[in-house]
Design an enzyme around this catalytic site. Structure first.
Site, PDB file in Angstrom:
ATOM      1  N   HIS A 140       4.653   7.541  -1.276  1.00 38.09           N
ATOM      2  CA  HIS A 140       4.317   7.102  -2.431  1.00 38.09           C
ATOM      3  C   HIS A 140       5.300   5.766  -2.645  1.00 38.09           C
ATOM      4  O   HIS A 140       4.809   4.637  -2.779  1.00 38.09           O
ATOM      5  CB  HIS A 140       4.553   7.845  -3.953  1.00 38.09           C
ATOM      6  CG  HIS A 140       3.507   8.661  -4.230  1.00 38.09           C
ATOM      7  ND1 HIS A 140       2.429   8.458  -4.350  1.00 38.09           N
ATOM      8  CD2 HIS A 140       3.591   9.905  -4.147  1.00 38.09           C
ATOM      9  CE1 HIS A 140       1.474   9.321  -4.820  1.00 38.09           C
ATOM     10  NE2 HIS A 140       2.423  10.278  -4.472  1.00 38.09           N
ATOM     11  N   ASP A 147      -2.241  10.076  -5.437  1.00 39.44           N
ATOM     12  CA  ASP A 147      -2.627  11.345  -6.167  1.00 39.44           C
ATOM     13  C   ASP A 147      -4.072  11.124  -6.799  1.00 39.44           C
ATOM     14  O   ASP A 147      -4.021  10.253  -7.685  1.00 39.44           O
ATOM     15  CB  ASP A 147      -1.427  11.546  -7.137  1.00 39.44           C
ATOM     16  CG  ASP A 147      -0.247  11.820  -6.549  1.00 39.44           C
ATOM     17  OD1 ASP A 147      -0.228  12.470  -5.233  1.00 39.44           O
ATOM     18  OD2 ASP A 147       0.968  11.718  -7.158  1.00 39.44           O
ATOM     19  N   GLU A 204       0.114  20.531  -2.874  1.00 38.54           N
ATOM     20  CA  GLU A 204      -0.547  19.847  -3.935  1.00 38.54           C
ATOM     21  C   GLU A 204      -2.004  19.277  -3.571  1.00 38.54           C
ATOM     22  O   GLU A 204      -1.919  18.823  -2.554  1.00 38.54           O
ATOM     23  CB  GLU A 204       0.269  18.814  -4.189  1.00 38.54           C
ATOM     24  CG  GLU A 204       1.762  18.736  -4.805  1.00 38.54           C
ATOM     25  CD  GLU A 204       2.421  17.551  -5.084  1.00 38.54           C
ATOM     26  OE1 GLU A 204       3.588  17.696  -5.585  1.00 38.54           O
ATOM     27  OE2 GLU A 204       1.981  16.554  -4.601  1.00 38.54           O
ATOM     28  N   HIS A 207      -2.635  15.379  -3.694  1.00 35.79           N
ATOM     29  CA  HIS A 207      -1.935  14.333  -2.865  1.00 35.79           C
ATOM     30  C   HIS A 207      -2.436  14.411  -1.359  1.00 35.79           C
ATOM     31  O   HIS A 207      -2.600  15.220  -0.743  1.00 35.79           O
ATOM     32  CB  HIS A 207      -0.428  14.849  -2.619  1.00 35.79           C
ATOM     33  CG  HIS A 207       0.693  13.857  -2.053  1.00 35.79           C
ATOM     34  ND1 HIS A 207       1.429  12.986  -2.847  1.00 35.79           N
ATOM     35  CD2 HIS A 207       0.647  13.596  -0.970  1.00 35.79           C
ATOM     36  CE1 HIS A 207       1.974  12.455  -2.084  1.00 35.79           C
ATOM     37  NE2 HIS A 207       1.885  12.721  -0.647  1.00 35.79           N
TER      38      HIS A 207
END
Length: 226
Positions: A140, A147, A204, A207
């Site tokens: 990121h 996301d 996740e 992600h």
């Protein structure tokens, strides 16, 4: 006398013709220069673009521009989603694929400054969910991770089993104790994203890292808002 007047008349016509030709040529040159001045220069793949302006067809719910996040505070000045141009171009292609199926991508987070990453690490120093800003940092922070989730034609989020930023095993791709519809939704998101050069992470479901985003340096600039 008549001959001299005739010569003067002819010379006058020639001078006027030359002047009109010069003016016409001048106008053509101005038009040519103006058109060239408005030709946009191509951006390098490494340039940051604002997805909200770069392409339509997406939905934005930038959680860190609100207090609806695990930090419980707003840490972005506005809801702009910044990505490297090559990442943006590829996720646009992925979104076109989803749109054929009746869905669209909804963004929760995109580029994230290192300072915000440090705040996250202070609250939840668990490398399985939050990248350590003191070591490798997050993709990121490089403008190469997103996301996301999917929404249907009515803008309703597909059921993915847990909320965004849920720190628990239920958010992992390997967790199977979920309804078949939920598992299918996660599989759809993952399969299309991976076919467009994005990689998932095990912990996740939301992600995704762009395949070559590690090449970019960590960034720590704040988003400029309109």
């Amino acid at each position: 006398m008549r001959l001299n007047l005739f010569k003067i008349f002819i010379v006058g016509i020639l001078l006027c013709s030359c002047e009109r030709a010069k003016k016409q040529k001048s106008i053509e040159l101005v038009q040519e220069d103006t058109s060239q001045a408005h030709v946009p220069m191509p951006l390098p793949d490494s340039a940051f673009v604002v997805m909200n302006k770069y392409s339509d067809g997406f939905v934005f719910d930038m959680k860190y521009a609100t207090e609806d996040n695990f930090l419980k505070k707003k840490v972005y000045a506005c809801d702009h989603c910044l990505l490297r141009k090559e990442v943006a171009d590829e996720i646009i292609r992925a979104n076109l694929e989803f749109k054929k199926l009746g869905f669209r991508i909804k963004f929760f987070d995109c580029y994230r400054p290192v300072d915000v990453q440090k705040q996250m690490w202070e609250i939840f120093p668990h490398a399985g969910y939050v990248a350590n800003p003191n070591t490798s940092g997050s993709i990121h922070n490089r403008g190469g991770a997103v996301d996301i989730t999917l929404v249907d034609s009515l803008g309703q989020e597909l059921d993915m089993g847990t909320p965004f930023d849920f720190f628990g095993k239920e958010a992992g791709h390997a967790y199977s104790l979920l309804p078949d519809t939920t598992l299918s939704n996660r599989k759809l998101l993952k399969s299309v994203m991976e076919s467009y050069a994005f990689k998932s992470i095990s912990s996740e479901w939301w992600h995704y890292n762009f395949k070559s985003a590690h090449q970019y340096k960590l960034s720590n600039f704040s988003t400029e808002c309109d």
